[in-house]
Design a protein around this motif. Structure first.
Motif, mmCIF file in Angstrom:
data_model
loop_
_atom_site.group_PDB
_atom_site.id
_atom_site.type_symbol
_atom_site.label_atom_id
_atom_site.label_comp_id
_atom_site.label_asym_id
_atom_site.label_seq_id
_atom_site.Cartn_x
_atom_site.Cartn_y
_atom_site.Cartn_z
ATOM 1 N N PHE A 54 0.832 -1.207 0.000
ATOM 2 C CA PHE A 54 0.000 0.000 0.000
ATOM 3 C C PHE A 54 0.866 1.257 0.000
ATOM 4 N N ALA A 55 1.937 1.258 0.782
ATOM 5 C CA ALA A 55 2.828 2.423 0.813
ATOM 6 C C ALA A 55 3.471 2.652 -0.556
ATOM 7 N N GLU A 56 3.793 1.581 -1.245
ATOM 8 C CA GLU A 56 4.402 1.713 -2.571
ATOM 9 C C GLU A 56 3.420 2.245 -3.610
ATOM 10 N N ILE A 57 2.156 1.852 -3.534
ATOM 11 C CA ILE A 57 1.213 2.377 -4.528
ATOM 12 C C ILE A 57 0.902 3.847 -4.281
ATOM 13 N N ALA A 58 1.172 4.331 -3.071
ATOM 14 C CA ALA A 58 0.990 5.761 -2.798
ATOM 15 C C ALA A 58 1.930 6.608 -3.646
ATOM 16 N N LEU A 59 3.023 6.023 -4.109
ATOM 17 C CA LEU A 59 3.982 6.753 -4.942
ATOM 18 C C LEU A 59 3.393 7.142 -6.293
ATOM 19 N N TYR A 60 2.309 6.503 -6.691
ATOM 20 C CA TYR A 60 1.701 6.753 -7.995
ATOM 21 C C TYR A 60 0.609 7.810 -7.977
ATOM 22 N N ALA A 100 -0.383 11.815 -6.877
ATOM 23 C CA ALA A 100 0.098 13.131 -6.451
ATOM 24 C C ALA A 100 -0.516 13.587 -5.123
ATOM 25 N N ALA A 101 -1.652 13.026 -4.740
ATOM 26 C CA ALA A 101 -2.292 13.411 -3.481
ATOM 27 C C ALA A 101 -1.416 13.085 -2.271
ATOM 28 N N PHE A 102 -0.477 12.169 -2.436
ATOM 29 C CA PHE A 102 0.371 11.752 -1.318
ATOM 30 C C PHE A 102 1.687 12.521 -1.229
ATOM 31 N N VAL A 103 1.968 13.378 -2.210
ATOM 32 C CA VAL A 103 3.254 14.085 -2.245
ATOM 33 C C VAL A 103 3.458 14.932 -0.996
ATOM 34 N N SER A 104 2.448 15.668 -0.595
ATOM 35 C CA SER A 104 2.583 16.555 0.564
ATOM 36 C C SER A 104 2.126 15.909 1.871
ATOM 37 N N ALA A 146 -6.317 9.083 3.814
ATOM 38 C CA ALA A 146 -5.247 8.302 3.181
ATOM 39 C C ALA A 146 -5.698 6.867 2.919
ATOM 40 N N ARG A 147 -6.425 6.273 3.854
ATOM 41 C CA ARG A 147 -6.933 4.905 3.653
ATOM 42 C C ARG A 147 -7.865 4.849 2.442
ATOM 43 N N ASN A 148 -8.792 5.790 2.376
ATOM 44 C CA ASN A 148 -9.720 5.834 1.238
ATOM 45 C C ASN A 148 -8.959 5.961 -0.071
ATOM 46 N N ARG A 149 -8.001 6.868 -0.093
ATOM 47 C CA ARG A 149 -7.258 7.123 -1.326
ATOM 48 C C ARG A 149 -6.429 5.902 -1.731
ATOM 49 N N LEU A 150 -5.812 5.231 -0.752
ATOM 50 C CA LEU A 150 -5.038 4.025 -1.055
ATOM 51 C C LEU A 150 -5.934 2.920 -1.623
#
Length: 167
Positions: A42-48, A50-54, A103-107
């Motif tokens: 899950f942490a790795e897919i956050a790299l894809y 832009a919502a997780f950048v900040s 973050a959970r929803n977005r992941l």
């Protein structure tokens, strides 16, 4: 050249720290390994996205671990234990429930769009579990997403955690 500058910790570093130091899986190493692997995914897919950048890496880590716990049989990992983890981890890093829930929803949403989603075994419909398109760990589900799934307009029939205790 930037001498003497140490990069900030990654989400994976927070995952290692949280799972190791909080000791939630010290009694069951295989369960801890499953949660660790899935949380890292899950942490790795956050790299894809832009919502997780900040977003703070600790928020991503906590959300990733909670999503990894999702779907594990209650007799192995109860909802009370998951809630305890959320309180302890959030308190440790000063994160709000709203930030972690977003973050959970977005992941889950990113996961639902991934090729991995298509490869995983079927899970229950979004009306019965956390919904990738807008569910909440507090128990309510986005009714539009559930209706779209029921009408066959949305493919949310897979989850990376649906097979947590079957291996």
């Amino acid at each position: 050249r930037r001498e003497g500058r140490i990069p900030p910790p990654t989400s994976q570093a927070f995952i290692e720290n949280l799972l190791g130091q909080l000791g939630f899986f010290s009694a069951d190493a295989s369960l801890g390994s499953i949660v660790h692997q899935r949380a890292t995914f899950f942490a790795e897919i956050a790299l894809y996205d832009a919502a997780f950048v900040s977003m703070e890496r600790s928020v991503i880590a906590i959300a990733s671990i909670l999503n990894a716990m999702e779907g594990i049989d209650d007799s192995v990992l109860s909802r009370t234990q998951q809630d305890e983890f959320m309180r302890t981890a959030s308190g440790r890093y000063g994160q709000t429930y709203q930030d972690v829930d977003y973050a959970r929803n977005r992941l889950w949403y990113i996961y639902s769009m991934s090729a991995q989603c298509q490869a995983d075994e079927p899970a229950t419909p979004p009306s019965a579990q956390y919904c990738a398109a807008g569910g909440s760990s507090s128990g309510h589900v986005n009714k539009d997403a559930a209706a779209a799934w029921a009408a066959g307009q949305m493919d949310l029939e897979h989850s990376p955690v649906s097979v947590a205790t079957s291996h």
